[in-house]
Design a protein around this motif. Structure first.
Motif, PDB file in Angstrom:
ATOM      1  N   ARG A  84       6.450  17.455  15.204  1.00 55.16           N
ATOM      2  CA  ARG A  84       7.133  18.073  14.169  1.00 55.16           C
ATOM      3  C   ARG A  84       8.715  18.167  14.366  1.00 55.16           C
ATOM      4  O   ARG A  84       9.499  18.414  13.558  1.00 55.16           O
ATOM      5  N   ARG A 101       7.817  12.284  11.618  1.00 53.59           N
ATOM      6  CA  ARG A 101       7.237  13.351  10.586  1.00 53.59           C
ATOM      7  C   ARG A 101       7.931  13.427   9.161  1.00 53.59           C
ATOM      8  O   ARG A 101       7.526  13.327   8.135  1.00 53.59           O
ATOM      9  N   PRO A 102       9.436  14.050   9.391  1.00 55.92           N
ATOM     10  CA  PRO A 102      10.202  13.978   7.830  1.00 55.92           C
ATOM     11  C   PRO A 102      10.301  12.746   7.425  1.00 55.92           C
ATOM     12  O   PRO A 102      10.447  12.619   6.048  1.00 55.92           O
ATOM     13  N   TRP A 130       8.016   9.994   7.565  1.00 55.91           N
ATOM     14  CA  TRP A 130       6.542   9.843   6.899  1.00 55.91           C
ATOM     15  C   TRP A 130       6.341  10.799   5.475  1.00 55.91           C
ATOM     16  O   TRP A 130       5.846  10.333   4.428  1.00 55.91           O
ATOM     17  N   THR A 131       7.065  11.946   5.504  1.00 53.21           N
ATOM     18  CA  THR A 131       6.785  12.863   4.404  1.00 53.21           C
ATOM     19  C   THR A 131       7.641  12.354   3.316  1.00 53.21           C
ATOM     20  O   THR A 131       7.045  12.156   2.197  1.00 53.21           O
ATOM     21  N   ALA A 132       8.793  11.913   3.642  1.00 57.16           N
ATOM     22  CA  ALA A 132       9.788  11.256   2.431  1.00 57.16           C
ATOM     23  C   ALA A 132       9.117   9.901   2.074  1.00 57.16           C
ATOM     24  O   ALA A 132       9.244   9.589   0.718  1.00 57.16           O
ATOM     25  N   ASN A 189       5.766   9.257   1.869  1.00 55.04           N
ATOM     26  CA  ASN A 189       4.899   9.420   0.890  1.00 55.04           C
ATOM     27  C   ASN A 189       5.235  10.241  -0.303  1.00 55.04           C
ATOM     28  O   ASN A 189       4.649  10.041  -1.392  1.00 55.04           O
ATOM     29  N   GLN A 190       6.365  10.807  -0.581  1.00 56.40           N
ATOM     30  CA  GLN A 190       7.014  11.389  -1.810  1.00 56.40           C
ATOM     31  C   GLN A 190       7.422  10.250  -2.460  1.00 56.40           C
ATOM     32  O   GLN A 190       7.223  10.275  -3.774  1.00 56.40           O
TER      33      GLN A 190
END
Length: 179
Positions: A91, A96-97, A99-101, A103-104
């Motif tokens: 984290r 992680r950030p 990958w999150t971005a 997916n968004q």
């Protein structure tokens, strides 16, 4: 300019004697007219590689960039698949950030960019470069002259397999203490 190493060279087999994992990751741009969807994905990898390169405890050994017919490809060399996965879920790391971005953006612009990866745990490896700068695995773990006992691909592969089967330094110490 990168220094050319004259003669025959192989990677330093002693530098990955406790394990080697090759991780391939790539992307494919499906909608070139949507750089808002794919450019951030492309740009995210450089900072991650810089972060990993600065942390010798990460298990990351090195990487090489390539362009495949499907798009950008990054070949990464790691000490183990556990190290790859540990980084992926950390984290506090850049992955992680990113990958999150991704997916968004994928929800906002479905199908604009695709990503893929493959992980290989390697029990033995062989390399050879002639009159080349160190590249690939040799750049990641070090390049050494291909000695007379490592002239053929089979000899180099056997040397890698022998290293992989030899007990690691911690295992040798533990065995010495128990005997």
């Amino acid at each position: 300019m990168t220094r050319i190493r004259r003669g025959r060279h192989t990677h330093d087999h002693t530098r990955h004697s406790e394990g080697l994992c090759v991780f391939l990751i790539g992307m494919r741009v499906n909608r070139w007219w949507r750089p808002d969807a794919w450019l951030p994905t492309f740009a995210a990898m450089g900072p991650m590689i810089a972060e990993l390169s600065a942390d010798p405890d990460s298990g990351f050994l090195g990487a090489r960039y390539a362009i495949s017919p499907q798009g950008p490809l990054l070949v990464q060399y790691w000490r183990s698949s556990d190290d790859v996965y540990r980084y992926a879920v950390d984290r506090d790391a850049r992955h992680r950030p990113a990958w999150t971005a991704f997916n968004q953006r994928a929800k906002r612009v479905p199908g604009a960019v695709g990503v893929w990866h493959e992980t290989f745990e390697v029990s033995a490896a062989e390399t050879l470069a002639i009159d080349m700068p160190a590249s690939g695995l040799a750049a990641a773990v070090g390049s050494v002259p291909a000695s007379p006992g490592m002239r053929s691909a089979a000899q180099r592969l056997r040397a890698g397999a022998a290293r992989a089967q030899a007990p690691s330094a911690p295992a040798r110490k533990a065995a010495d203490r128990s005997s």
